[in-house]
Write a protein that holds these residues in place. Structure first.
Motif, PDB file in Angstrom:
ATOM      1  N   GLY A   1     -13.138  28.569  -2.188  1.00  0.00           N
ATOM      2  CA  GLY A   1     -12.685  27.455  -1.346  1.00  0.00           C
ATOM      3  C   GLY A   1     -13.826  26.501  -1.058  1.00  0.00           C
ATOM      4  O   GLY A   1     -13.629  25.279  -1.016  1.00  0.00           O
ATOM      5  N   LEU A   2     -15.039  27.047  -0.864  1.00  0.00           N
ATOM      6  CA  LEU A   2     -16.214  26.212  -0.595  1.00  0.00           C
ATOM      7  C   LEU A   2     -16.530  25.327  -1.802  1.00  0.00           C
ATOM      8  O   LEU A   2     -16.809  24.137  -1.661  1.00  0.00           O
ATOM      9  CB  LEU A   2     -17.422  27.093  -0.261  1.00  0.00           C
TER      10      LEU A   2
ATOM     11  N   ILE B   1     -14.370  18.148  -3.974  1.00  0.00           N
ATOM     12  CA  ILE B   1     -13.580  17.072  -3.356  1.00  0.00           C
ATOM     13  C   ILE B   1     -14.504  16.063  -2.669  1.00  0.00           C
ATOM     14  O   ILE B   1     -14.328  14.844  -2.796  1.00  0.00           O
ATOM     15  CB  ILE B   1     -12.577  17.665  -2.338  1.00  0.00           C
ATOM     16  N   MET B   2     -15.524  16.584  -1.969  1.00  0.00           N
ATOM     17  CA  MET B   2     -16.456  15.693  -1.263  1.00  0.00           C
ATOM     18  C   MET B   2     -17.281  14.862  -2.251  1.00  0.00           C
ATOM     19  O   MET B   2     -17.557  13.686  -2.006  1.00  0.00           O
ATOM     20  CB  MET B   2     -17.365  16.502  -0.346  1.00  0.00           C
TER      21      MET B   2
ATOM     22  N   LEU C   1     -13.352  16.438   6.180  1.00  0.00           N
ATOM     23  CA  LEU C   1     -13.562  17.435   5.116  1.00  0.00           C
ATOM     24  C   LEU C   1     -14.686  18.408   5.497  1.00  0.00           C
ATOM     25  O   LEU C   1     -14.571  19.620   5.235  1.00  0.00           O
ATOM     26  CB  LEU C   1     -13.920  16.709   3.813  1.00  0.00           C
TER      27      LEU C   1
ATOM     28  N   TYR D   1     -13.332  20.847   8.101  1.00  0.00           N
ATOM     29  CA  TYR D   1     -12.497  21.866   7.476  1.00  0.00           C
ATOM     30  C   TYR D   1     -13.354  22.875   6.697  1.00  0.00           C
ATOM     31  O   TYR D   1     -13.106  24.094   6.734  1.00  0.00           O
ATOM     32  CB  TYR D   1     -11.490  21.200   6.533  1.00  0.00           C
ATOM     33  N   THR D   2     -14.378  22.377   6.003  1.00  0.00           N
ATOM     34  CA  THR D   2     -15.241  23.252   5.198  1.00  0.00           C
ATOM     35  C   THR D   2     -15.983  24.252   6.081  1.00  0.00           C
ATOM     36  O   THR D   2     -16.083  25.444   5.736  1.00  0.00           O
ATOM     37  CB  THR D   2     -16.265  22.400   4.410  1.00  0.00           C
TER      38      THR D   2
ATOM     39  N   ARG E   1     -14.439  24.369  -4.098  1.00  0.00           N
ATOM     40  CA  ARG E   1     -13.379  23.369  -4.213  1.00  0.00           C
ATOM     41  C   ARG E   1     -13.613  22.199  -3.257  1.00  0.00           C
ATOM     42  O   ARG E   1     -13.469  21.039  -3.621  1.00  0.00           O
ATOM     43  CB  ARG E   1     -12.021  24.028  -3.940  1.00  0.00           C
ATOM     44  N   MET E   2     -14.009  22.503  -2.037  1.00  0.00           N
ATOM     45  CA  MET E   2     -14.262  21.459  -1.046  1.00  0.00           C
ATOM     46  C   MET E   2     -15.478  20.606  -1.431  1.00  0.00           C
ATOM     47  O   MET E   2     -15.477  19.376  -1.228  1.00  0.00           O
ATOM     48  CB  MET E   2     -14.485  22.070   0.342  1.00  0.00           C
TER      49      MET E   2
ATOM     50  N   THR F   1     -13.269  26.713   7.833  1.00  0.00           N
ATOM     51  CA  THR F   1     -12.408  27.556   6.983  1.00  0.00           C
ATOM     52  C   THR F   1     -13.198  28.266   5.885  1.00  0.00           C
ATOM     53  O   THR F   1     -13.508  29.461   6.030  1.00  0.00           O
ATOM     54  CB  THR F   1     -11.255  26.727   6.396  1.00  0.00           C
TER      55      THR F   1
END
Length: 589
Positions: free
Chosen positions: A66-67, A73-74, A50, A53-54, A69-70, A57
Motif C-alpha cells: 500500500g505504501l 500516486i504521489m 495523500l 492517508y499514507t 502504491r501511494m 493507513t
C-alpha cells in the motif's frame, strides 16, 4: 521635473476595461491559461490528503504494498503538477510578451501621429519610459496578475473547505492567525502602492534628465557645466535610489512578518494536535497533524502571493494609466482630407493667425500668394515667426484662424501624408539617423532606386565625396550624423529632398551653418532644384535670396514689407536696415 499624478486604483473600471481589450486578440490562449491555473489550484490540497492517508493507513499498518502504491500516486501527482507549472509559466510569459508587443506598436504608432506641440511640452525621456519601462511592467500583469490571482483565490477556498472537512477544530486553530495576516497584507499593499508611484516617477525623471543631458553634451562641455550636470544627476539618482529602497524596505518587513504569522499558525496546530493525540479519547492522528502543517503552508503562501500579485496588478494599473493617457491623447492633427491631387505649387495664406500656447499669437493675419514655379523668401529677426509659417504649410501645427490653400485647395482637404510627400524640406538643423547614407536619404522608401539616389547626389555635388567613404552609400553616419561635418550633413539633407521630386521646395536657413565651399555647392544645387518648382526660402544670409521673385519681411508675427530685393532697398525700411547690417559685417570680416 514635475511628477505625474495617477490614481492607481486597482478597481479603476476604465483602466481594467482597457486592459481587457488588450487581451481580446488572445482570448483562446488566455482562457487556456486560466484553465491550467485553476486545475493547478484544484490539485493543491491533494498532496496533504495523500500524505495523511499514507501515514494513517499503509505506514501505521505496515502495509508495504500500500505504501508503494501511494508513493507512485504521489509521484504521478507531482509530475502532473510540474507539467502544469511548465505550461503555466510558458503560456503566461508568451501571452504577456505578445500583448506588450501589440501595445508597444500601438503606442509608437500613436506617438508618430502626435502634434509637434505635444513634443514641445513633453520630455522625450518620459515618452521613452512609457514605450519601454511602463509597457514592460504590463507583461507581469498578464503573466502573473489576473489569472494568477483567480487561481490563488480558488486555492484558498479549496484548502479551507478540505481543512474543515478533515477536522473543524484544527481548522479553527490554524486560521486563528488570519486577521493578523490580513492586517499585515493590507498595510503592505497601501505602503507599496505609494512607493511604486514614487519609483515610476523617479524612473521617468531619470530617463528624461539623462536623455536631455546626453543630447546636449557638447553644450554641457563647451560651457564647463559638467559639475553642475553631475550634481543634478546625483540628486535625481538619489531620489530614484530612495524610492526603490523604500519599496525594498516594505518587502523586507512584510515577508518576515508573514513567515512569523505562518509559523505561529503551525505552532498552534502542533501544540493543539499533540494534546489531542495524547488524549486517547480524541480521534486526531499523526497524519492529520502532518496534513494540517502542509495545509497551513499552502494556505498562507497564496495569501502572501496575492499581496505580491496585487502589487504587480497595482504597478500595471499605474503603468496602464500612463500609457492610456498617451494612447487617448487628442494632440493629433486630424487627417480627414481625402484628396491626393498632384500638387502644382501655387500657395496662398489668407489672414492666417497662429499661437503655440493659448492666445499668445506668434503669427497675426499673415496673407501672401506664391505662384506656381515662383520663388518667395522670408526674412526677419530671430523669433519673428518665419519658421512657424513653414510648420503650418506642412500641417505640423494647426492654424487658429484663416486658411491655407495649395492650388486653390484648402490643405485640410488633402490627405495629410500625401500633402507632406509633395513638399520637400531642407532644415537648418539636419537630423540624420544612426544608419547608412542610403537609408538616411530614402528614409526606408524602397521605391527610390540607387540610380535616383546617385543622380540626386551628383546634382548636389556630393556623390564623389560619398564614393570616397568606406562602404560608399552604405557608410553608417552614426547617431545624428556625428561622423560627418555640418556641411556634409546639410548636403545629404539636400539629396534627401531632391529624390522625392517634389513640386514645392522649402529651405529653412539651409545655408546658414555651412562653410563657403559647401555653400557654393548648395547654391548650385538650389538653382537646379528650384527650376520649375515653387520655392519657399527662409534666409539669414540676404545674399542668398536676392534673386527671389518676392521677399517678405516678417516682424513680430506680421508681414511688414513685401517686394523684390531692389524694391525693398528703395523703401529704406526693415529690409534695408538688415541688408546694411550684414553688409557692414561682411566688410568688417
Amino acid at each position: 521635473m514635475k511628477e505625474e499624478k495617477v490614481s492607481g486604483k486597482i478597481f479603476d473600471r476604465a483602466v481594467l476595461k482597457r486592459l481587457i481589450t488588450f487581451i481580446s486578440p488572445y482570448k483562446g490562449k488566455f482562457t487556456l491559461l486560466v484553465v491550467i491555473i485553476l486545475i493547478s489550484a484544484g490539485l493543491s490540497p491533494a498532496l496533504p490528503l495523500l500524505i495523511k492517508y499514507t501515514i494513517d493507513t499503509p505506514i501505521s499498518q505496515g502495509d508495504q504494498q500500500g505504501l508503494t502504491r501511494m508513493l507512485l500516486i504521489m509521484i504521478g501527482l507531482l509530475f502532473a503538477s510540474s507539467l502544469l507549472a511548465f505550461f503555466n509559466t510558458y503560456l503566461a510569459g508568451w501571452l504577456g510578451q505578445s500583448i506588450i508587443r501589440d501595445i508597444r506598436i500601438q503606442l509608437y504608432e500613436k506617438i508618430m501621429g502626435l502634434k509637434l506641440s505635444y513634443f514641445d511640452q513633453t520630455p522625450i525621456g518620459r515618452l521613452v519610459t512609457r514605450t519601454i519601462s511602463d509597457i514592460e511592467t504590463l507583461s507581469n500583469v498578464f503573466s502573473s496578475g489576473f489569472a494568477a490571482i483567480a487561481g490563488d483565490i480558488l486555492q484558498l477556498v479549496l484548502i479551507i473547505s478540505v481543512m474543515f472537512y478533515t477536522d473543524w477544530r484544527l481548522s479553527l486553530i490554524s486560521l486563528s492567525t488570519i486577521p493578523l495576516m490580513l492586517f499585515a497584507t493590507y498595510v503592505f499593499k497601501e505602503k507599496i502602492k505609494k512607493s511604486f508611484n514614487h519609483v515610476r516617477n523617479a524612473v521617468s525623471n531619470l530617463n528624461s534628465f539623462v536623455q536631455e543631458q546626453i543630447t546636449g553634451m557638447s553644450l554641457v562641455q563647451i560651457f564647463n557645466s559638467e559639475d553642475i550636470s553631475y550634481k543634478k544627476f546625483v540628486e535625481i539618482n538619489k531620489k530614484h535610489r530612495q524610492a526603490n529602497i523604500r519599496s525594498i524596505l516594505y518587502y523586507s518587513i512584510y515577508y518576515p512578518v508573514a513567515e512569523v504569522i505562518s509559523a505561529l499558525g503551525t505552532g498552534l496546530v502542533v501544540w493543539y494536535g499533540a494534546k489531542q493525540i495524547i488524549n486517547p479519547e480524541m480521534d486526531v492522528t499523526f497524519g492529520t497533524i502532518t496534513a494540517f502543517i502542509m495545509f497551513i503552508n499552502q494556505f498562507f503562501r497564496p495569501i502572501r502571493m496575492i499581496a505580491d500579485r496585487v502589487n504587480t496588478l497595482q504597478m500595471g494599473i499605474v503603468s496602464t494609466d500612463r500609457i492610456i493617457k498617451v494612447l487617448d491623447s487628442d494632440e493629433t492633427i486630424e487627417n480627414k482630407g481625402t484628396r491626393k491631387d498632384i500638387v502644382k505649387g501655387a500657395v496662398e495664406f489668407q489672414d492666417v493667425s497662429f499661437a503655440y500656447i493659448d492666445d499668445n499669437y506668434v503669427l497675426k493675419d499673415i496673407s501672401f500668394k506664391v505662384k506656381e514655379g515662383e520663388t518667395i523668401a522670408f526674412v526677419g529677426a530671430t523669433g519673428a515667426g518665419k519658421s512657424s509659417i513653414i510648420n503650418l504649410l506642412t500641417r505640423f501645427y494647426e492654424i487658429n484662424k484663416g486658411n491655407i490653400l495649395i492650388d486653390g485647395i484648402d490643405i485640410k482637404d488633402f490627405d495629410k501624408y500625401h500633402l507632406r510627400q509633395q513638399i520637400g524640406m531642407v532644415l537648418q538643423d539636419v537630423f540624420l539617423f544612426s544608419d547608412t547614407i542610403r537609408n538616411n536619404i530614402t528614409l526606408g522608401d524602397t521605391s527610390i532606386s540607387d540610380e535616383q539616389i546617385a543622380e540626386a547626389a551628383k546634382m548636389v555635388g556630393v556623390h564623389n565625396f560619398i564614393m570616397q567613404l568606406p562602404g560608399n552609400y552604405d557608410y553608417n553616419v552614426m547617431e545624428r550624423g556625428s561622423t560627418l561635418s555640418v556641411g556634409q550633413r546639410q548636403l545629404i539633407s539636400f539629396v534627401r529632398a531632391m529624390v522625392q521630386n517634389p513640386n514645392i521646395i522649402v529651405l529653412d536657413e539651409a545655408t546658414s551653418s555651412v562653410d563657403t565651399e559647401s555653400e557654393e555647392l548648395i547654391q548650385n544645387a538650389i538653382s537646379k532644384l528650384m527650376k520649375g518648382r515653387t520655392a519657399i526660402v527662409i534666409a539669414h544670409r540676404l545674399s542668398t535670396i536676392q534673386k527671389a521673385d518676392k521677399i517678405l519681411v516678417v516682424n513680430a508675427g506680421r508681414i511688414v514689407e513685401s517686394g523684390s530685393h531692389d524694391e525693398l532697398l528703395r523703401q529704406n525700411g526693415h529690409y534695408a536696415n538688415l541688408y546694411e547690417m550684414q553688409y557692414q559685417e561682411s566688410l568688417a570680416q
